[in-house]
Motif scaffolding. Structure first.
Motif, mmCIF file in Angstrom:
data_model
loop_
_atom_site.group_PDB
_atom_site.id
_atom_site.type_symbol
_atom_site.label_atom_id
_atom_site.label_comp_id
_atom_site.label_asym_id
_atom_site.label_seq_id
_atom_site.Cartn_x
_atom_site.Cartn_y
_atom_site.Cartn_z
ATOM 1 N N TRP A 81 -7.120 -3.717 12.553
ATOM 2 C CA TRP A 81 -5.841 -3.761 12.113
ATOM 3 C C TRP A 81 -4.970 -3.520 13.433
ATOM 4 N N THR A 82 -4.810 -4.489 14.447
ATOM 5 C CA THR A 82 -4.294 -4.015 15.708
ATOM 6 C C THR A 82 -2.809 -4.880 15.966
ATOM 7 N N GLU A 83 -2.739 -5.863 15.193
ATOM 8 C CA GLU A 83 -1.520 -6.630 15.368
ATOM 9 C C GLU A 83 -0.363 -6.151 14.359
ATOM 10 N N CYS A 84 0.747 -6.737 14.805
ATOM 11 C CA CYS A 84 1.939 -6.401 13.760
ATOM 12 C C CYS A 84 2.427 -7.595 13.246
ATOM 13 N N PRO A 85 1.631 -8.021 12.192
ATOM 14 C CA PRO A 85 1.852 -9.383 11.662
ATOM 15 C C PRO A 85 3.220 -9.766 11.068
ATOM 16 N N GLY A 86 3.635 -10.719 11.263
ATOM 17 C CA GLY A 86 4.930 -11.340 10.535
ATOM 18 C C GLY A 86 5.952 -11.132 11.487
ATOM 19 N N GLN A 87 5.565 -10.533 12.910
ATOM 20 C CA GLN A 87 6.767 -10.240 13.757
ATOM 21 C C GLN A 87 6.764 -11.401 15.013
ATOM 22 N N GLU A 88 6.049 -12.321 14.902
ATOM 23 C CA GLU A 88 5.864 -13.413 16.079
ATOM 24 C C GLU A 88 7.024 -14.478 15.697
ATOM 25 N N VAL A 110 -8.623 -3.042 5.380
ATOM 26 C CA VAL A 110 -8.877 -1.895 5.071
ATOM 27 C C VAL A 110 -10.268 -1.945 4.010
ATOM 28 N N ALA A 111 -10.021 -2.297 3.067
ATOM 29 C CA ALA A 111 -10.813 -2.423 1.836
ATOM 30 C C ALA A 111 -12.029 -3.098 2.500
ATOM 31 N N ALA A 112 -12.143 -4.100 3.076
ATOM 32 C CA ALA A 112 -13.296 -4.869 3.515
ATOM 33 C C ALA A 112 -14.005 -4.170 4.569
ATOM 34 N N THR A 113 -13.458 -3.334 5.362
ATOM 35 C CA THR A 113 -13.829 -2.596 6.353
ATOM 36 C C THR A 113 -14.582 -1.496 5.654
ATOM 37 N N ALA A 114 -14.032 -0.830 4.486
ATOM 38 C CA ALA A 114 -14.691 0.265 4.010
ATOM 39 C C ALA A 114 -15.659 -0.196 3.144
#
Length: 79
Positions: free
Chosen positions: A4-11, A69-73
């Motif tokens: 999770w490195t981007e800020c989605p919804g801000q583009e 986060v859940a998929a990574t965990a």
């Protein structure tokens, strides 16, 4: 590995795209690097939260972050 490195919804929103804190299935597919059909399946199965408006899915940015986060965990737990 998903990050999770981007800020989605801000583009900037082009025609047909959702703005604000909601993402389209295309935007989610791009971030997850999967086909749009997979995103629709995740939404329909309830594994990813979203809202259907005018026959189109909108995915809250927070819901996508939670899914990642859940998929990574989950991946870390299976190794």
């Amino acid at each position: 590995m998903l990050n999770w490195t981007e800020c989605p919804g801000q583009e900037q929103a082009a025609n047909g795209e959702m703005t604000g804190d909601y993402l389209t299935t295309g935007q989610v597919a791009e971030r997850l690097q999967v086909p749009v059909s997979m995103v629709v399946h995740l939404l329909a199965s309830g594994k990813l939260s979203g809202t259907k408006v005018n026959h189109r899915w909108g995915v809250p940015a927070a819901a996508l972050k939670e899914y990642i986060v859940a998929a990574t965990a989950s991946r870390r737990g299976t190794r």
